[in-house]
Design a protein around this motif. Structure first.
Motif, PDB file in Angstrom:
ATOM      1  N   PHE A 191       0.576  -1.112  -0.022  1.00 37.26           N
ATOM      2  CA  PHE A 191       0.031  -0.199   0.212  1.00 37.26           C
ATOM      3  C   PHE A 191       0.859   1.347   0.091  1.00 37.26           C
ATOM      4  CE2 PHE A 191      -2.587  -3.271   1.691  1.00 37.26           C
ATOM      5  CZ  PHE A 191      -3.766  -3.124   1.188  1.00 37.26           C
ATOM      6  N   ASP A 192       0.590   2.172  -0.674  1.00 40.17           N
ATOM      7  CA  ASP A 192       1.070   3.690  -0.754  1.00 40.17           C
ATOM      8  C   ASP A 192       0.710   4.460   0.644  1.00 40.17           C
ATOM      9  OD1 ASP A 192       1.843   3.757  -3.614  1.00 40.17           O
ATOM     10  OD2 ASP A 192      -0.077   3.294  -3.893  1.00 40.17           O
ATOM     11  N   ALA A 193      -0.464   4.287   1.368  1.00 41.06           N
ATOM     12  CA  ALA A 193      -0.771   4.552   2.641  1.00 41.06           C
ATOM     13  C   ALA A 193      -1.530   3.337   3.161  1.00 41.06           C
ATOM     14  CB  ALA A 193      -1.609   5.786   2.292  1.00 41.06           C
ATOM     15  N   PHE A 194      -1.388   3.455   4.677  1.00 40.61           N
ATOM     16  CA  PHE A 194      -1.939   2.361   5.329  1.00 40.61           C
ATOM     17  C   PHE A 194      -2.549   2.947   6.618  1.00 40.61           C
ATOM     18  CE2 PHE A 194      -1.886  -1.542   8.031  1.00 40.61           C
ATOM     19  CZ  PHE A 194      -1.946  -2.622   7.210  1.00 40.61           C
ATOM     20  N   TYR A 195      -3.702   3.162   7.049  1.00 33.53           N
ATOM     21  CA  TYR A 195      -4.422   3.833   8.067  1.00 33.53           C
ATOM     22  C   TYR A 195      -5.412   2.844   8.999  1.00 33.53           C
ATOM     23  CZ  TYR A 195      -3.243   7.850   4.992  1.00 33.53           C
ATOM     24  OH  TYR A 195      -2.638   8.701   4.225  1.00 33.53           O
ATOM     25  N   ARG A 243     -12.251   7.325  12.919  1.00 32.51           N
ATOM     26  CA  ARG A 243     -12.734   6.249  13.041  1.00 32.51           C
ATOM     27  C   ARG A 243     -14.044   6.171  11.798  1.00 32.51           C
ATOM     28  NH1 ARG A 243     -17.282   3.379  15.088  1.00 32.51           N
ATOM     29  NH2 ARG A 243     -17.131   1.334  15.383  1.00 32.51           N
ATOM     30  N   LYS A 244     -14.203   5.218  10.879  1.00 35.67           N
ATOM     31  CA  LYS A 244     -15.447   5.133  10.061  1.00 35.67           C
ATOM     32  C   LYS A 244     -16.695   5.055  10.930  1.00 35.67           C
ATOM     33  CE  LYS A 244     -13.298   1.816   8.096  1.00 35.67           C
ATOM     34  NZ  LYS A 244     -13.022   0.711   7.006  1.00 35.67           N
ATOM     35  N   PRO A 245     -17.705   5.562  10.580  1.00 30.17           N
ATOM     36  CA  PRO A 245     -18.035   6.228   9.254  1.00 30.17           C
ATOM     37  C   PRO A 245     -18.050   7.931   9.435  1.00 30.17           C
ATOM     38  CG  PRO A 245     -20.079   5.537  10.374  1.00 30.17           C
ATOM     39  CD  PRO A 245     -19.144   5.113  11.309  1.00 30.17           C
ATOM     40  N   ASN A 246     -17.335   8.034  10.285  1.00 27.38           N
ATOM     41  CA  ASN A 246     -17.347   9.719  10.521  1.00 27.38           C
ATOM     42  C   ASN A 246     -16.601  10.273   9.314  1.00 27.38           C
ATOM     43  OD1 ASN A 246     -18.299   9.329  13.010  1.00 27.38           O
ATOM     44  ND2 ASN A 246     -16.412   9.400  13.864  1.00 27.38           N
ATOM     45  N   SER A 247     -17.245  11.382   8.649  1.00 28.73           N
ATOM     46  CA  SER A 247     -16.627  11.976   7.641  1.00 28.73           C
ATOM     47  C   SER A 247     -15.276  12.451   7.741  1.00 28.73           C
ATOM     48  CB  SER A 247     -17.784  13.097   7.108  1.00 28.73           C
ATOM     49  OG  SER A 247     -17.709  14.173   8.071  1.00 28.73           O
ATOM     50  N   ASN A 248     -14.919  12.937   8.701  1.00 27.57           N
ATOM     51  CA  ASN A 248     -13.481  13.354   8.909  1.00 27.57           C
ATOM     52  C   ASN A 248     -12.392  12.432   8.347  1.00 27.57           C
ATOM     53  OD1 ASN A 248     -13.818  12.026  11.104  1.00 27.57           O
ATOM     54  ND2 ASN A 248     -13.112  13.492  12.423  1.00 27.57           N
ATOM     55  N   ILE A 249     -12.772  11.107   8.432  1.00 28.05           N
ATOM     56  CA  ILE A 249     -11.616   9.949   8.213  1.00 28.05           C
ATOM     57  C   ILE A 249     -11.456   9.827   6.789  1.00 28.05           C
ATOM     58  CG2 ILE A 249     -13.232   8.057   8.238  1.00 28.05           C
ATOM     59  CD1 ILE A 249     -11.051   6.340   9.609  1.00 28.05           C
ATOM     60  N   TYR A 250     -12.595  10.420   5.880  1.00 27.89           N
ATOM     61  CA  TYR A 250     -12.411  10.243   4.507  1.00 27.89           C
ATOM     62  C   TYR A 250     -11.901  11.379   4.006  1.00 27.89           C
ATOM     63  CZ  TYR A 250     -15.888   6.516   5.357  1.00 27.89           C
ATOM     64  OH  TYR A 250     -16.474   5.247   5.802  1.00 27.89           O
ATOM     65  N   GLU A 251     -12.116  12.656   4.619  1.00 30.09           N
ATOM     66  CA  GLU A 251     -11.443  13.912   4.214  1.00 30.09           C
ATOM     67  C   GLU A 251     -10.353  13.801   4.575  1.00 30.09           C
ATOM     68  OE1 GLU A 251     -14.145  16.323   6.636  1.00 30.09           O
ATOM     69  OE2 GLU A 251     -15.800  16.551   5.323  1.00 30.09           O
ATOM     70  N   PHE A 252      -9.812  13.121   5.543  1.00 31.42           N
ATOM     71  CA  PHE A 252      -8.225  12.934   6.001  1.00 31.42           C
ATOM     72  C   PHE A 252      -7.510  12.340   4.908  1.00 31.42           C
ATOM     73  CE2 PHE A 252      -5.268  10.308   7.946  1.00 31.42           C
ATOM     74  CZ  PHE A 252      -4.241  11.094   8.403  1.00 31.42           C
ATOM     75  N   VAL A 253      -7.954  11.186   4.375  1.00 35.32           N
ATOM     76  CA  VAL A 253      -7.555  10.199   3.355  1.00 35.32           C
ATOM     77  C   VAL A 253      -7.413  11.169   2.140  1.00 35.32           C
ATOM     78  CG1 VAL A 253      -7.816   8.309   1.992  1.00 35.32           C
ATOM     79  CG2 VAL A 253      -8.037   8.149   4.516  1.00 35.32           C
ATOM     80  N   ASN A 259      -3.771  13.653  -1.597  1.00 32.96           N
ATOM     81  CA  ASN A 259      -4.211  14.836  -2.703  1.00 32.96           C
ATOM     82  C   ASN A 259      -4.787  13.965  -3.764  1.00 32.96           C
ATOM     83  OD1 ASN A 259      -3.888  17.311  -3.955  1.00 32.96           O
ATOM     84  ND2 ASN A 259      -2.211  16.654  -5.035  1.00 32.96           N
ATOM     85  N   ILE A 260      -5.968  13.415  -3.250  1.00 27.54           N
ATOM     86  CA  ILE A 260      -6.825  12.626  -4.232  1.00 27.54           C
ATOM     87  C   ILE A 260      -8.216  13.073  -4.532  1.00 27.54           C
ATOM     88  CG2 ILE A 260      -5.436  10.284  -4.441  1.00 27.54           C
ATOM     89  CD1 ILE A 260      -7.303   9.350  -2.351  1.00 27.54           C
ATOM     90  N   GLU A 265     -23.051   1.340   6.453  1.00 20.83           N
ATOM     91  CA  GLU A 265     -22.747   2.600   7.072  1.00 20.83           C
ATOM     92  C   GLU A 265     -21.461   3.198   6.434  1.00 20.83           C
ATOM     93  OE1 GLU A 265     -23.373   4.318  11.616  1.00 20.83           O
ATOM     94  OE2 GLU A 265     -22.566   2.209  11.439  1.00 20.83           O
ATOM     95  N   ASN A 266     -20.348   2.487   6.221  1.00 23.93           N
ATOM     96  CA  ASN A 266     -19.119   3.095   6.102  1.00 23.93           C
ATOM     97  C   ASN A 266     -19.215   3.482   4.434  1.00 23.93           C
ATOM     98  OD1 ASN A 266     -18.490   2.630   8.625  1.00 23.93           O
ATOM     99  ND2 ASN A 266     -17.002   0.982   7.985  1.00 23.93           N
ATOM    100  N   THR A 267     -19.766   2.733   3.562  1.00 26.52           N
ATOM    101  CA  THR A 267     -19.639   3.080   2.154  1.00 26.52           C
ATOM    102  C   THR A 267     -20.833   4.192   1.851  1.00 26.52           C
ATOM    103  OG1 THR A 267     -21.029   1.300   1.784  1.00 26.52           O
ATOM    104  CG2 THR A 267     -18.877   0.797   1.396  1.00 26.52           C
ATOM    105  N   GLU A 268     -21.887   4.363   2.563  1.00 28.97           N
ATOM    106  CA  GLU A 268     -22.764   5.354   2.398  1.00 28.97           C
ATOM    107  C   GLU A 268     -22.067   6.643   2.805  1.00 28.97           C
ATOM    108  OE1 GLU A 268     -25.734   5.476   0.916  1.00 28.97           O
ATOM    109  OE2 GLU A 268     -24.880   3.385   0.311  1.00 28.97           O
ATOM    110  N   ALA A 269     -21.448   6.625   3.943  1.00 30.28           N
ATOM    111  CA  ALA A 269     -20.623   8.068   4.364  1.00 30.28           C
ATOM    112  C   ALA A 269     -19.527   8.252   3.182  1.00 30.28           C
ATOM    113  CB  ALA A 269     -19.916   7.832   5.696  1.00 30.28           C
ATOM    114  N   ALA A 270     -18.840   7.311   2.564  1.00 28.93           N
ATOM    115  CA  ALA A 270     -17.831   7.717   1.642  1.00 28.93           C
ATOM    116  C   ALA A 270     -18.712   8.158   0.326  1.00 28.93           C
ATOM    117  CB  ALA A 270     -17.092   6.526   1.332  1.00 28.93           C
ATOM    118  N   ARG A 271     -19.748   7.792  -0.038  1.00 26.07           N
ATOM    119  CA  ARG A 271     -20.557   7.950  -1.114  1.00 26.07           C
ATOM    120  C   ARG A 271     -20.755   9.376  -1.114  1.00 26.07           C
ATOM    121  NH1 ARG A 271     -23.357   4.290  -4.247  1.00 26.07           N
ATOM    122  NH2 ARG A 271     -23.546   2.907  -2.729  1.00 26.07           N
TER     123      ARG A 271
END
Length: 203
Positions: free
Chosen positions: A129-133, A141-151, A156-157, A170-176
């Motif tokens: 992996f290029d990054a391992f969180y 922690r998932k599904p909090n939106s701040n974890i996806y925003e952090f990634v 820079n993606i 719950e986790n995929t819906e938050a990312a979607r």
């Protein structure tokens, strides 16, 4: 076009027994359902807001009949096997260098220590992996939106160029909701190695 693949760990790469672990815990703790206080403590621990020693001490105080070993064994009961063909799948992806590869897992120190001890190829897996969180290391922690925003920010993606694979709806819906493409994998009949067939419209 998908440029980044973001993978969950449990029930995507390593097999879990969620139902068995819950029943084992309820039998051990002599409870009909997991009390809210335990759920809250487990969540804090998974987010790295409690040290392992504090976490185990909490359970020892609340269940004095149980030894530390019994508590840790119950906590790790959920973890099962890691099929080597899934390691080979991620190694092949890493060698092709067509996508940025990121692991994003809700996990904790006791679980990752068990995996390091029992899964002989853990380090080989990690270096794909290029990054391992891990949630307890980044204190998100998932599904909090701040974890996806952090990634997204750390790497820079763009969300529209990313695909997130996770077994929890719950986790995929938050990312979607953030514009990330998702695959809510059904571990009972789907396998991550079939990613490019199941999600072929994205590639």
């Amino acid at each position: 076009m998908i440029k980044t693949l973001i993978f969950d760990f449990g029930d995507v790469f390593i097999n879990l027994d969620k139902a068995g672990a819950m029943q084992n815990a309820l039998d051990l703790f002599e409870e009909k359902e997991l009390p809210e206080e335990l759920v809250a403590i487990n969540t804090l621990y998974e987010q790295g807001l409690l040290e392992t020693e504090e976490f185990v001490s909490f359970y020892k105080e609340n269940f004095p009949k149980l030894s530390e070993e019994e508590i840790i064994d119950a906590w790790n009961y959920i973890l099962k096997d890691f099929p080597t063909y899934r390691l080979e799948f991620i190694q092949k992806l890493a060698s092709e260098k067509k996508h940025k590869l990121i692991l994003l897992s809700n996990t904790n120190e006791l679980h990752i220590n068990w995996i390091k001890e029992k899964v002989s190829f853990y380090e080989d897996f990690k270096k794909c992996f290029d990054a391992f969180y891990l949630s307890h290391e980044i204190q998100l922690r998932k599904p909090n939106s701040n974890i996806y925003e952090f990634v997204l920010n750390e790497n820079n993606i763009k969300p529209e160029e990313s695909l997130f694979i996770d077994d929890t709806k719950e986790n995929t819906e938050a990312a979607r909701e953030l514009g990330i493409h998702v695959w809510n994998i059904d571990e009972t009949k789907e396998d991550v190695i079939h990613l490019f067939n199941i999600k072929k419209e994205l590639f």
